[in-house]
Design an enzyme around this catalytic site. Structure first.
Site, PDB file in Angstrom:
ATOM      1  N   TYR A   6       5.283   1.770   8.322  1.00 29.56           N
ATOM      2  CA  TYR A   6       5.572   2.056   6.908  1.00 29.56           C
ATOM      3  C   TYR A   6       4.285   2.053   6.072  1.00 29.56           C
ATOM      4  CZ  TYR A   6       7.900   1.519   2.352  1.00 29.56           C
ATOM      5  OH  TYR A   6       8.331   1.675   1.062  1.00 29.56           O
TER       6      TYR A   6
ATOM      7  N   LYS B   1       2.498   5.140   3.990  1.00 35.23           N
ATOM      8  CA  LYS B   1       2.276   5.102   2.536  1.00 35.23           C
ATOM      9  C   LYS B   1       0.784   5.223   2.196  1.00 35.23           C
ATOM     10  CE  LYS B   1       6.597   4.731   1.379  1.00 35.23           C
ATOM     11  NZ  LYS B   1       7.261   5.828   0.663  1.00 35.23           N
TER      12      LYS B   1
HETATM   13  P1  NDP Z   1      16.928   3.813  -0.605  1.00 38.69           P
HETATM   14  O1  NDP Z   1      17.075   3.429   0.829  1.00 38.69           O
HETATM   15  O2  NDP Z   1      17.709   3.107  -1.643  1.00 38.69           O
HETATM   16  O3  NDP Z   1      17.190   5.389  -0.768  1.00 38.69           O
HETATM   17  C1  NDP Z   1      16.540   6.287   0.076  1.00 38.69           C
HETATM   18  C2  NDP Z   1      16.900   7.690  -0.328  1.00 38.69           C
HETATM   19  O4  NDP Z   1      16.232   8.604   0.543  1.00 38.69           O
HETATM   20  C3  NDP Z   1      18.382   7.986  -0.207  1.00 38.69           C
HETATM   21  O5  NDP Z   1      18.748   8.946  -1.172  1.00 38.69           O
HETATM   22  C4  NDP Z   1      18.471   8.566   1.194  1.00 38.69           C
HETATM   23  O6  NDP Z   1      19.658   9.352   1.320  1.00 38.69           O
HETATM   24  C5  NDP Z   1      17.189   9.403   1.234  1.00 38.69           C
HETATM   25  N1  NDP Z   1      16.669   9.660   2.563  1.00 38.69           N
HETATM   26  C6  NDP Z   1      16.275   8.761   3.494  1.00 38.69           C
HETATM   27  N2  NDP Z   1      15.878   9.386   4.608  1.00 38.69           N
HETATM   28  C7  NDP Z   1      16.020  10.713   4.383  1.00 38.69           C
HETATM   29  C8  NDP Z   1      15.796  11.870   5.157  1.00 38.69           C
HETATM   30  N3  NDP Z   1      15.337  11.786   6.423  1.00 38.69           N
HETATM   31  N4  NDP Z   1      16.063  13.086   4.628  1.00 38.69           N
HETATM   32  C9  NDP Z   1      16.539  13.190   3.361  1.00 38.69           C
HETATM   33  N5  NDP Z   1      16.765  12.126   2.581  1.00 38.69           N
HETATM   34  C10 NDP Z   1      16.516  10.906   3.083  1.00 38.69           C
HETATM   35  O7  NDP Z   1      15.361   3.696  -0.882  1.00 38.69           O
HETATM   36  P2  NDP Z   1      14.577   3.318  -2.231  1.00 38.69           P
HETATM   37  O8  NDP Z   1      15.182   3.983  -3.390  1.00 38.69           O
HETATM   38  O9  NDP Z   1      14.346   1.865  -2.237  1.00 38.69           O
HETATM   39  O10 NDP Z   1      13.148   3.974  -1.901  1.00 38.69           O
HETATM   40  C11 NDP Z   1      12.746   5.227  -2.396  1.00 38.69           C
HETATM   41  C12 NDP Z   1      11.269   5.390  -2.106  1.00 38.69           C
HETATM   42  O11 NDP Z   1      10.544   4.340  -2.728  1.00 38.69           O
HETATM   43  C13 NDP Z   1      10.926   5.325  -0.618  1.00 38.69           C
HETATM   44  O12 NDP Z   1       9.907   6.236  -0.312  1.00 38.69           O
HETATM   45  C14 NDP Z   1      10.422   3.903  -0.452  1.00 38.69           C
HETATM   46  O13 NDP Z   1       9.541   3.795   0.636  1.00 38.69           O
HETATM   47  C15 NDP Z   1       9.725   3.690  -1.773  1.00 38.69           C
HETATM   48  N6  NDP Z   1       9.559   2.287  -2.125  1.00 38.69           N
HETATM   49  C16 NDP Z   1      10.650   1.473  -2.312  1.00 38.69           C
HETATM   50  C17 NDP Z   1      10.464   0.141  -2.623  1.00 38.69           C
HETATM   51  C18 NDP Z   1      11.596  -0.808  -2.854  1.00 38.69           C
HETATM   52  O14 NDP Z   1      11.341  -2.007  -3.030  1.00 38.69           O
HETATM   53  N7  NDP Z   1      12.850  -0.357  -2.885  1.00 38.69           N
HETATM   54  C19 NDP Z   1       9.102  -0.424  -2.756  1.00 38.69           C
HETATM   55  C20 NDP Z   1       8.053   0.520  -2.553  1.00 38.69           C
HETATM   56  C21 NDP Z   1       8.288   1.832  -2.249  1.00 38.69           C
HETATM   57  P3  NDP Z   1      20.366   9.607   2.756  1.00 38.69           P
HETATM   58  O15 NDP Z   1      20.367   8.294   3.473  1.00 38.69           O
HETATM   59  O16 NDP Z   1      21.711  10.145   2.435  1.00 38.69           O
HETATM   60  O17 NDP Z   1      19.504  10.636   3.431  1.00 38.69           O
END
Ligand code: NDP
Length: 248
Positions: free
Chosen positions: A156, A160
């Site tokens: 991860y 990033k």
């Molecule tokens: P969530 O797990 O809550 O949501 C992830 C989203 O991405 C969902 O809409 C999911 O939908 C979609 N997704 C995941 N894999 C795929 C794929 N292969 N193709 C298309 N869509 C995909 O994550 P967060 O909102 O927490 O995170 C969002 C971003 O922020 C990420 O990049 C994460 O690394 C980053 N981030 C988050 C942090 C946190 O503390 N939450 C901290 C730092 C960074 P579905 O499963 O239906 O595909």
């Protein structure tokens, strides 16, 4: 030639839940037409139904961003149908945590392909329309893990950190065309990604965050919406950290 949509068009990956959903809401409220991307069509349809009923411009695109062909085709379709693509937010991300000595190749590759390669593919597909328009905003959602590293997250944090390098290089290549590229690097944010952490770990994390709380998806989305707007036209190649002061 497709008719030009009078609204700016934004393409947001991972738009169905968490931070991405907050970004979809913020950009739609700021009068963008937003394409929300995720794998689960049902979740997308729920969100699109709610926002469309409120008079906002949103459409779903159900696909796996790790599928480069599907992702490229989806972006090309958006450009063909709307005649433009102004804002790209690469937000879809996954974790497959584990200590690195025991990590399988597949867990490394899956995270790199979803978090990093997909962003490269999407930027490549979107850039031509932005260059043609002499206006564009690329915003990649990185993480403090990509800046500081994090035990149990070699895959991860590599994805990033890679996203930050990718963004800076694209910023340099496209600056002459008035297309900007920046990262937002969230710290711990309340979403499905952090929900499974045991309460004890959440308490320990709060102790090391100067603001003593997790961020909300809205707080990350506000930084994205700022970078997507005209007010941020002179900002490129930067990483805006939104982490309650954790990494300072
Ligand atoms: P969530 O797990 O809550 O949501 C992830 C989203 O991405 C969902 O809409 C999911 O939908 C979609 N997704 C995941 N894999 C795929 C794929 N292969 N193709 C298309 N869509 C995909 O994550 P967060 O909102 O927490 O995170 C969002 C971003 O922020 C990420 O990049 C994460 O690394 C980053 N981030 C988050 C942090 C946190 O503390 N939450 C901290 C730092 C960074 P579905 O499963 O239906 O595909």
């Amino acid at each position: 030639m497709a008719p030009l949509n009078s609204r700016r068009v934004a393409y947001v990956t991972g738009g169905s839940r968490g931070i991405g959903q907050a970004v979809v809401r913020a950009l739609a409220a700021a009068n963008h037409h937003v394409v929300a991307v995720a794998r689960n069509r049902e979740k997308l349809d729920q969100l699109v139904g709610e926002l469309t009923a409120a008079g906002l411009g949103v459409e779903p695109a159900a696909l796996d961003v790790a599928d480069s062909t599907a992702l490229t085709a989806s972006i090309e379709k958006v450009i063909a149908e709307h005649g433009r693509l102004d804002v790209l937010v690469n937000n879809a991300g996954i974790t497959r945590d584990g200590l690195f000595l025991r990590m399988e190749d597949k867990d490394f590759d899956d995270v790199i392909n979803t978090n990093l390669r997909a962003a490269f593919v999407a930027c490549r597909a979107a850039a031509r329309a932005m260059i043609r328009a002499r206006w564009g905003r690329i915003i990649n959602i990185a993480s403090v893990s990509g800046i500081t590293g994090n035990a149990g997250q070699v895959n991860y944090s590599a994805s990033k950190a890679g996203l930050i390098g990718l963004t800076k290089s694209i910023a340099r290549e496209l600056a002459g065309k008035q297309v900007t590229a920046n990262c937002v690097a969230p710290g711990f944010t309340v979403t499905d990604m952090t929900e499974p952490l045991p309460p004890r770990i959440k308490d320990e994390v709060r102790e090391i965050i100067p603001l003593r709380r997790f961020g909300t998806p809205r707080e990350i989305a506000d930084a994205v919406a700022f970078l997507a707007g005209d007010a941020a036209g002179y900002i490129t190649g930067q990483v805006i950290v939104v982490d309650g002061g954790m990494s300072m």
